[in-house]
Motif scaffolding. Structure first.
Motif, short mmCIF file in Angstrom:
data_model
loop_
_atom_site.label_atom_id
_atom_site.label_comp_id
_atom_site.label_asym_id
_atom_site.label_seq_id
_atom_site.Cartn_x
_atom_site.Cartn_y
_atom_site.Cartn_z
N GLU A 101 26.38 19.16 40.42
CA GLU A 101 27.03 19.22 39.10
C GLU A 101 27.44 17.82 38.63
O GLU A 101 27.18 17.44 37.49
N LEU A 105 25.86 15.99 35.32
CA LEU A 105 26.75 15.53 34.26
C LEU A 105 26.58 14.03 34.04
O LEU A 105 26.51 13.55 32.91
N THR A 106 26.50 13.29 35.16
CA THR A 106 26.38 11.83 35.06
C THR A 106 25.09 11.45 34.34
O THR A 106 25.10 10.59 33.46
N ILE A 108 23.37 13.24 32.25
CA ILE A 108 23.45 13.62 30.83
C ILE A 108 24.28 12.59 30.06
O ILE A 108 23.85 12.06 29.04
N ILE A 109 25.47 12.27 30.59
CA ILE A 109 26.35 11.32 29.89
C ILE A 109 25.64 9.97 29.74
O ILE A 109 25.65 9.36 28.67
N LEU A 180 35.28 21.75 34.91
CA LEU A 180 34.75 20.63 34.13
C LEU A 180 35.82 19.58 33.90
O LEU A 180 35.54 18.38 33.95
N ILE A 184 34.58 16.00 35.27
CA ILE A 184 34.15 15.07 34.22
C ILE A 184 34.54 13.63 34.56
O ILE A 184 33.83 12.68 34.23
N ALA A 187 32.22 11.90 36.94
CA ALA A 187 30.95 11.77 36.22
C ALA A 187 31.01 10.59 35.26
O ALA A 187 30.07 9.80 35.18
#
Lengths: 315, 314
Positions: A101, A105-106, A108-109, A180, A184, A187
């Motif tokens: 996860e 997330l990393t 995507i960001i 999240l 987050i 991430a």
């Protein structure tokens, strides 16, 4: 194409077996170390020998490796050396989701931030904006994540009495929003430097494409600059970007060990870190193999995606 | 540099670009570079500053970086520029001596990693066949593990019987070897590609035809062409090695406990006191970031100058 996929799929397990042999030699075959880890200071000679015998440590190393490999291919990575000696496989499978996860997330960001910055930098090349963005991206790859993570924990706590550190963790399945809000932060910490790498690569690969004939043709036939940039230049610069996102995963997974430790996220990064400290080599072997599996599979996927992004590539 | 194809044509500028440039002295060359690459100059300045404070750390108002003191958790002051930690160690001294360790490990890693990576690549690319196969597969295997994890695994598993070298205690040698091996696969791949490229050139063929020995071809014809890329690899690896060392030390898997390392100073027991003494969190990280930033912008400018083909690529 089919042959290529088959060849790659065959090479992955071979590579992992080679890696396991290397790691096994590095971690396991050292005089008494593993049994010492279990005994934890219990130094009576007889106990020690009995322990070694029970763990199979008195056998030659290739027999030990054969036994380990035979179980590993069935998904059994043995038991932790440290009490309570839980199964390594169950420890990993219970935590790997959190690490995946964070990784997702990393990525995507970093893509959402890095790609637009790279495009703007390339379109406005050598302008003040470009120089500023490039300076920021170099800063991004220079400032270490464990420092920013430390500052993120200390400074808001000092001045606002708030900290992103959470003491009770819940998985995405249990409570998505809470999960999240915890995940987050690591991430973001891992994402800024890979966003900076991505931005630099998008910029340079777009600049290369800008001088190609088809971009000149597109301009010459009077297309709007926006379309030229996004449809002609950007799509063709995607290949190196895909490569870098695949390779960045390696940096991200390595960083996960640090980030999970700082933010107390129960993923396999934290598991690895604790196993190193406790010299729990079966767990180290299992988690490093898991990291390698993730890394290799994603890069395999990236290689296959090339053909989708660029129909010119045929294997 | 007008890269924009829409710029109107200026005849005088074009004519000037074809003119033979006048010979410039060495001093002027450096001066030109400073004007053309202000960021590179800033980077060079930061690197020189770092080397200076590392070399002259003993005379820059420092005390023993490992020595305890009675002033515990003091805020930055005239006596302690960067404050003190929980055992009264002077943070200014630790940051300055930490530069020594970072620089030493960064340099040693680059020398070992780049040198060994290049030699292996030269052998693999030149002889091909079995040698290439073996080196290639080992590289593939090492490539499957993220660099940092590989370095972490190595630094925690090797080293029981590492010797002390002059100036490099065994604890630091372990870290150096761990990071070097971690970076070697990447360097090997880049270099091998270049050797293969060189192998196919006409001048290597010509050298073969004239009966030059294999060693001579490698040393005289191929190696000199790899120097540029070696410097480029160095400029990328050096800051990365410094970051890796500090990250390893941060996790307690780096230099021996107690050594003044920027990574180690941000971790461990001092984390308990970060709220009370935020300077402990700020200065080591700031020194580390500035150093790596300096190496990165200098490396960027160096790459632009040495190999315009690589401009902005890495």
């Amino acid at each position: 194409m089919r042959n290529y996929i088959i060849r790659r799929l065959v090479s992955v397990p071979l590579m992992l077996i080679g890696l396991s042999l290397l790691l096994f030699l590095l971690l396991w075959v050292r005089p008494g170390s593993a049994a010492f880890g279990v005994a934890g200071g219990l130094s009576l000679d007889t106990d020690f020998e009995r322990l070694e015998e029970r763990m199979g440590l008195n056998k030659p190393w290739y027999e030990q490796y054969g036994m380990w490999l035979g179980k590993a291919v069935q998904g059994d990575f043995g038991n932790s050396l440290v009490p309570p000696q839980n199964s390594v496989t169950s420890q990993i499978s219970g935590r790997v989701g959190n690490t995946i996860e964070i990784g997702l997330l990393t990525i995507i960001i970093s893509a959402v931030i890095g790609i637009p910055i790279g495009i703007i930098s390339a379109v406005k090349r050598n302008s003040k904006l470009d120089v500023t963005l490039r300076t920021i991206t170099i800063l991004g790859i220079s400032v270490p994540n464990f420092w920013t993570a430390t500052l993120l924990l200390v400074l808001p706590a000092k001045f606002f009495g708030w900290t992103p550190l959470s003491t009770d963790f819940s998985t995405f399945g249990e409570d998505p929003i809470k999960n999240l809000s915890i995940v987050i932060w690591p991430a973001i910490i891992l994402a800024y430097s890979s966003a900076a790498y991505t931005a630099r690569l998008v910029r340079s690969s777009m600049l290369e494409v800008f001088y190609s004939d088809y971009v000149r043709t597109a301009r010459a036939k009077g297309l709007v600059e926006r379309i030229v940039v996004l449809r002609h230049a950007f799509r063709n610069s995607l290949i190196p970007v895909l490569t870098v996102i695949g390779l960045q995963l390696g940096v991200i997974l390595g960083g996960a060990v640090i980030a999970e430790q700082i933010f107390a996220i129960p993923g396999i990064g934290l598991l690895t870190y604790k196993a190193y400290l406790a010299q729990d080599y079966t767990v180290v072997l299992g988690t490093v193999m898991m990291f390698a599996l993730l890394f290799v599979l994603v890069n395999l996927l990236v290689d296959l995606l090339y053909t989708v992004v660029d129909p010119r590539i045929r294997y | 540099m007008s890269e924009n194809p829409n710029t109107p044509i200026n005849e005088a500028e074009i004519l000037e670009s074809f003119a033979v440039p006048p010979r410039t002295g060495r001093f002027k060359t450096v001066l030109n570079w400073i004007v053309r690459e202000p960021f590179g100059t800033l980077g060079a300045f930061l690197i020189m500053l770092m080397v200076f404070v590392s070399v002259f750390a003993p005379v820059l108002n420092t005390t023993d970086p490992m020595g305890f003191g009675v002033d515990i958790l003091q805020a930055p002051s005239v006596d302690h520029f960067f404050g003190t930690d929980r055992t009264g160690k002077d943070l200014w001294s630790r940051v300055l001596y930490g530069g020594r360790i970072s620089l030493k490990i960064g340099l040693a890693t680059v020398i070992i990693g780049t040198f060994a990576g290049t030699v292996f690549a030269l052998l693999a690319g030149f002889f091909g066949g079995f040698v290439d196969f073996i080196f290639g597969r080992i590289t593939d295997i090492l490539f499957a593990v993220p660099t940092f994890l590989l370095a972490l695994t190595l630094s925690t598993s090797i080293g029981a019987d590492m010797p002390d070298l002059p100036g490099i205690p065994s604890g630091e040698l372990v870290v150096i070897i761990a990071i070097s091996v971690g970076f070697m696969p990447g360097i090997f791949r880049i270099m091998r590609g270049l050797v293969l490229e060189q192998r196919g050139t006409e001048y290597v063929l010509a050298a073969e035809v004239t009966g030059a020995s294999q060693t001579r071809i490698m040393a005289r014809h191929i190696l000199p062409n790899m120097l540029g890329l070696m410097i480029v690899a160095t400029s990328i690896t050096l800051p990365a090695a410094i970051l890796t060392e500090s990250a390893l030390s941060f996790l307690g898997a780096g230099v021996p406990p107690g050594s003044p390392s920027w990574g180690a100073d941000l971790s461990g027991a001092s984390r308990t006191y970060l709220m009370r003494a935020p300077w402990l969190a700020v200065f080591p990280g700031l020194a580390l970031s500035l150093t790596v930033f300096g190496f990165n912008i200098f490396g960027d400018a160096l790459r632009d100058t040495l190999d315009p083909r690589l401009r902005g690529k890495i």
